[in-house]
Design a protein around this motif. Structure first.
Motif, PDB file in Angstrom:
ATOM      1  N   VAL A 189       0.868  -1.186   0.000  1.00 43.28           N
ATOM      2  CA  VAL A 189       0.000   0.000   0.000  1.00 43.28           C
ATOM      3  C   VAL A 189       0.898   1.227   0.000  1.00 43.28           C
ATOM      4  N   LYS A 190       0.813   2.037  -1.068  1.00 39.55           N
ATOM      5  CA  LYS A 190       1.773   3.142  -1.223  1.00 39.55           C
ATOM      6  C   LYS A 190       1.076   4.459  -1.479  1.00 39.55           C
ATOM      7  N   PRO A 191       1.124   5.389  -0.546  1.00 41.54           N
ATOM      8  CA  PRO A 191       0.622   6.738  -0.830  1.00 41.54           C
ATOM      9  C   PRO A 191       1.361   7.293  -2.047  1.00 41.54           C
ATOM     10  N   LYS A 201       3.021   0.539   3.488  1.00 39.13           N
ATOM     11  CA  LYS A 201       2.690  -0.577   4.395  1.00 39.13           C
ATOM     12  C   LYS A 201       2.530  -1.830   3.544  1.00 39.13           C
ATOM     13  N   VAL A 202       3.165  -2.896   3.955  1.00 37.16           N
ATOM     14  CA  VAL A 202       3.108  -4.134   3.179  1.00 37.16           C
ATOM     15  C   VAL A 202       2.256  -5.148   3.935  1.00 37.16           C
ATOM     16  N   ILE A 203       1.173  -5.560   3.278  1.00 37.04           N
ATOM     17  CA  ILE A 203       0.266  -6.544   3.893  1.00 37.04           C
ATOM     18  C   ILE A 203       0.972  -7.903   3.926  1.00 37.04           C
ATOM     19  N   GLU A 227      -0.113  -2.452  -5.028  1.00 32.36           N
ATOM     20  CA  GLU A 227       0.624  -3.290  -5.985  1.00 32.36           C
ATOM     21  C   GLU A 227       0.970  -4.626  -5.361  1.00 32.36           C
ATOM     22  N   GLU A 228       1.255  -5.590  -6.220  1.00 26.56           N
ATOM     23  CA  GLU A 228       1.559  -6.927  -5.732  1.00 26.56           C
ATOM     24  C   GLU A 228       2.753  -6.880  -4.786  1.00 26.56           C
ATOM     25  N   ARG A 229       2.673  -7.646  -3.727  1.00 23.06           N
ATOM     26  CA  ARG A 229       3.800  -7.714  -2.797  1.00 23.06           C
ATOM     27  C   ARG A 229       4.921  -8.522  -3.448  1.00 23.06           C
ATOM     28  N   LEU A 230       6.095  -7.929  -3.510  1.00 22.68           N
ATOM     29  CA  LEU A 230       7.255  -8.595  -4.084  1.00 22.68           C
ATOM     30  C   LEU A 230       8.012  -9.308  -2.967  1.00 22.68           C
ATOM     31  N   ILE A 231       8.464 -10.519  -3.254  1.00 19.09           N
ATOM     32  CA  ILE A 231       9.193 -11.288  -2.238  1.00 19.09           C
ATOM     33  C   ILE A 231      10.614 -11.498  -2.728  1.00 19.09           C
ATOM     34  N   HIS A 255      18.921  -0.859   5.056  1.00 19.95           N
ATOM     35  CA  HIS A 255      18.105  -1.546   6.071  1.00 19.95           C
ATOM     36  C   HIS A 255      17.090  -0.543   6.569  1.00 19.95           C
ATOM     37  N   LYS A 256      15.862  -0.706   6.111  1.00 19.62           N
ATOM     38  CA  LYS A 256      14.849   0.320   6.405  1.00 19.62           C
ATOM     39  C   LYS A 256      14.178   0.120   7.766  1.00 19.62           C
ATOM     40  N   ARG A 257      14.156  -1.107   8.239  1.00 16.67           N
ATOM     41  CA  ARG A 257      13.473  -1.359   9.513  1.00 16.67           C
ATOM     42  C   ARG A 257      14.305  -0.822  10.675  1.00 16.67           C
ATOM     43  N   GLY A 311      17.705   3.383  -8.391  1.00 16.20           N
ATOM     44  CA  GLY A 311      16.780   2.262  -8.591  1.00 16.20           C
ATOM     45  C   GLY A 311      16.752   1.396  -7.353  1.00 16.20           C
ATOM     46  N   GLN A 312      15.548   1.241  -6.796  1.00 21.67           N
ATOM     47  CA  GLN A 312      15.386   0.340  -5.636  1.00 21.67           C
ATOM     48  C   GLN A 312      14.744  -0.926  -6.189  1.00 21.67           C
ATOM     49  N   PHE A 313      15.434  -2.054  -6.051  1.00 24.10           N
ATOM     50  CA  PHE A 313      14.970  -3.292  -6.661  1.00 24.10           C
ATOM     51  C   PHE A 313      14.681  -4.342  -5.603  1.00 24.10           C
TER      52      PHE A 313
HETATM   53  P1  AMP Z   1       9.419   2.844  -0.644  1.00 27.30           P
HETATM   54  O1  AMP Z   1       9.011   4.015   0.204  1.00 27.30           O
HETATM   55  O2  AMP Z   1       8.691   2.746  -1.943  1.00 27.30           O
HETATM   56  O3  AMP Z   1      10.904   2.688  -0.713  1.00 27.30           O
HETATM   57  O4  AMP Z   1       8.979   1.551   0.163  1.00 27.30           O
HETATM   58  C1  AMP Z   1       9.467   1.313   1.443  1.00 27.30           C
HETATM   59  C2  AMP Z   1       9.705  -0.150   1.607  1.00 27.30           C
HETATM   60  O5  AMP Z   1       8.474  -0.845   1.443  1.00 27.30           O
HETATM   61  C3  AMP Z   1      10.621  -0.756   0.553  1.00 27.30           C
HETATM   62  O6  AMP Z   1      11.952  -0.581   0.856  1.00 27.30           O
HETATM   63  C4  AMP Z   1      10.203  -2.189   0.611  1.00 27.30           C
HETATM   64  O7  AMP Z   1      10.802  -2.846   1.701  1.00 27.30           O
HETATM   65  C5  AMP Z   1       8.719  -2.096   0.873  1.00 27.30           C
HETATM   66  N1  AMP Z   1       7.984  -2.236  -0.397  1.00 27.30           N
HETATM   67  C6  AMP Z   1       7.623  -1.262  -1.250  1.00 27.30           C
HETATM   68  N2  AMP Z   1       6.964  -1.778  -2.307  1.00 27.30           N
HETATM   69  C7  AMP Z   1       6.895  -3.104  -2.122  1.00 27.30           C
HETATM   70  C8  AMP Z   1       6.337  -4.204  -2.853  1.00 27.30           C
HETATM   71  N3  AMP Z   1       5.682  -4.038  -4.013  1.00 27.30           N
HETATM   72  N4  AMP Z   1       6.485  -5.444  -2.326  1.00 27.30           N
HETATM   73  C9  AMP Z   1       7.126  -5.647  -1.159  1.00 27.30           C
HETATM   74  N5  AMP Z   1       7.664  -4.664  -0.427  1.00 27.30           N
HETATM   75  C10 AMP Z   1       7.558  -3.411  -0.897  1.00 27.30           C
END
Ligand code: AMP
Ligand code: GLY
Length: 472
Positions: A189-191, A201-203, A227-231, A255-257, A311-313
């Protein structure tokens, strides 16, 4: 401090104590691993560069530029590291384009670089460019690749850029919640707008579907991307871009957490590491190139883009997918990348401005580990006011980068944001991590640090995670 540069390691380059007026000829290359600073730029000396921004990232930019040019800086806060390196500093909000242009004209700036995304969104690059001061940073239109997540996803879809997860965009939170109910699987979930890296927030990871829906209903977001949760495992590649040309730097993992073991809320980034080559230990051959290919296609579809493309992958079993693009260096990732860049960074900026090919980049070949010290309670309930006890003297072989600090008469104190970072560079991640930890030994009380970043156990767990996903 801004006039003379002492090159610390240099048993083989013979450059210790050289002033900026007696720089190394560009053709001399020293041993890749021991060299701390590469050759200096002759042409850069005639440049006057204005740096916008006052965080750890901007301190790293200042350190990369200051030896080779006349450096001036503006920011809303007085970062003591930047103030020390700059020939002039003015306290100006980083989004106040008018005041920034005025200062740039006053100092006869020949170049500018904008660190934070807020300034790019506010059109600081547009205004500086319009005033004839080439800015290494995209104009607001191109910065939308970061500042508008709905635009970013649609742009990838419209241009058939690979690595885009399935997504839907919503203006109405009720409709978004209904989509969450109907969707078979987990969603991110991305604002759509900027949230300082803390809005996603990732469900199935941080929240349940019900919590995600409550989060949206309680928010005042103008729009949201689902968007789809990426693993997989995340990595960052930062590239220098101008005129469709692109030069990439080694992959970094942030490391974002907030807490050890990747627990707790998302932060701006608690620390990061890079390896001796361009890829990270959990990456297979071809993963780095696949990500660069995505970035190249992105730049090809955005010919006016200039500055850093970040690029964040997510490395998934299907290869790298784009988590997001940023329109600037990462913070902390800039602190991994710039200290191992041997090519004078000023040469990238002048080539971009002059329409020349960007220089091929050279790196020291060192691994790096960066760790942030943040105030206790960060990011949810940070305690400001702890005294910062580290300085350039106490960090030993590490590098110190100041971020958000409050300079009082008797020293530096924490604010409610990330306080300072240290970086270790060495010929392995483990050795770089030790240097970073040694540098933190004098940190003092009142700080939280993720000591696990760059430690063998955590790096190995990333490798194991990818092996497990790949069924190796
Ligand atoms: P962002 O602010 O877009 O960098 O997102 C923060 C964090 O949320 C990312 O570093 C990922 O860990 C997580 N995240 C964002 N998009 C996704 C996604 N589609 N699937 C899984 N995790 C995501
Ligand atoms: N390290 C994450 C960011 O700079 O957005």
């Amino acid at each position: 401090m801004s006039r003379y540069y002492y090159l610390p390691v240099e048993q083989n380059s013979g450059t210790a104590g050289l002033s900026r007026e007696v720089a190394l000829p560009a053709t001399i290359r020293a041993d890749k691993v021991t060299l701390t600073r590469g050759p200096r730029s002759f042409s850069g000396m005639s440049e006057t560069v204005l740096l916008v921004g006052g965080g750890g990232r901007e301190h790293a930019i200042a350190r990369a530029l200051a030896p080779d040019c006349s450096l001036y800086a503006v920011a809303g806060n007085r970062n003591p590291g930047i103030v020390d390196l700059a020939d002039g500093f003015e306290q100006i909000d980083g989004t106040d384009a008018e005041a920034i242009v005025e200062y740039a004209e006053e100092i006869d700036a020949t170049l500018a670089i904008v660190g934070p995304e807020a300034g790019l969104q506010a059109g600081v690059a547009d205004e500086l460019d319009a005033a004839g001061i080439y800015t290494f940073g995209p104009q607001a239109e191109e910065a939308r690749i970061e500042t508008d997540k709905a635009f970013q996803r649609q742009f990838m879809a419209d241009n058939d850029i690979p690595g885009c997860p399935d997504f839907e965009t919503f203006d109405e939170m009720d409709a978004a919640c209904a989509f969450i109910d109907d969707y078979d699987g987990d969603l991110a979930v991305k604002p759509v707008g900027l949230t300082g890296g803390k809005g996603v927030k990732v469900i199935g990871d941080q929240v349940t579907s019900e919590e995600a829906k409550a989060y949206l209903q309680e928010s005042d977001y103008e729009g949201v991307v689902l968007e789809e949760r990426l693993i997989g495992e995340e990595f960052t590649i930062q590239a220098f871009v101008a005129d469709g040309d692109l030069r990439t730097t080694p992959a970094v993992q942030d490391h974002k957490r907030a807490y050890e073991g990747d627990e707790g809320p998302n932060t701006g980034g608690m620390g990061s590491y890079s390896d001796t080559g361009f890829q990270l230990p959990f990456m297979n051959e071809g993963d780095y190139e696949a990500a660069v290919d995505i970035m190249e296609q992105t730049v090809a579809a955005m010919p006016d883009y200039k500055g850093v493309l970040y690029g964040q992958f997510m490395l998934t079993t299907e290869g790298p997918k784009v988590v997001e693009f940023n329109a600037r260096f990462g913070d902390p990732e800039a602190m991994n990348t710039l200290p191992i860049l041997e090519t004078p960074f000023i040469d990238v900026l002048t080539a971009a401005r002059d329409g020349d090919d960007l220089p091929e980049l050279e790196f020291t070949g060192q691994a790096t580990v960066c760790k942030y010290a943040v105030p206790d309670g960060y990011p949810t309930d940070p305690n400001a006011g702890a005294k910062i006890a580290v300085d350039e003297e106490t960090v030993g072989d590490g590098l110190l980068f100041y971020a958000s600090v409050d300079a009082r008469e008797n020293g530096l104190y924490t604010t409610t944001s990330r306080s300072f970072a240290v970086v270790g560079r060495a010929d392995s991640i483990a050795a770089a991590e030790e240097i970073a930890e040694d540098a933190l030994a004098a940190a003092g009380e009142g700080f939280h640090i993720r000591h696990d970043i760059g430690k063998a156990d955590l790096v190995q767990s990333r490798i194991d995670h990818m092996d497990e996903l790949r069924g190796a």
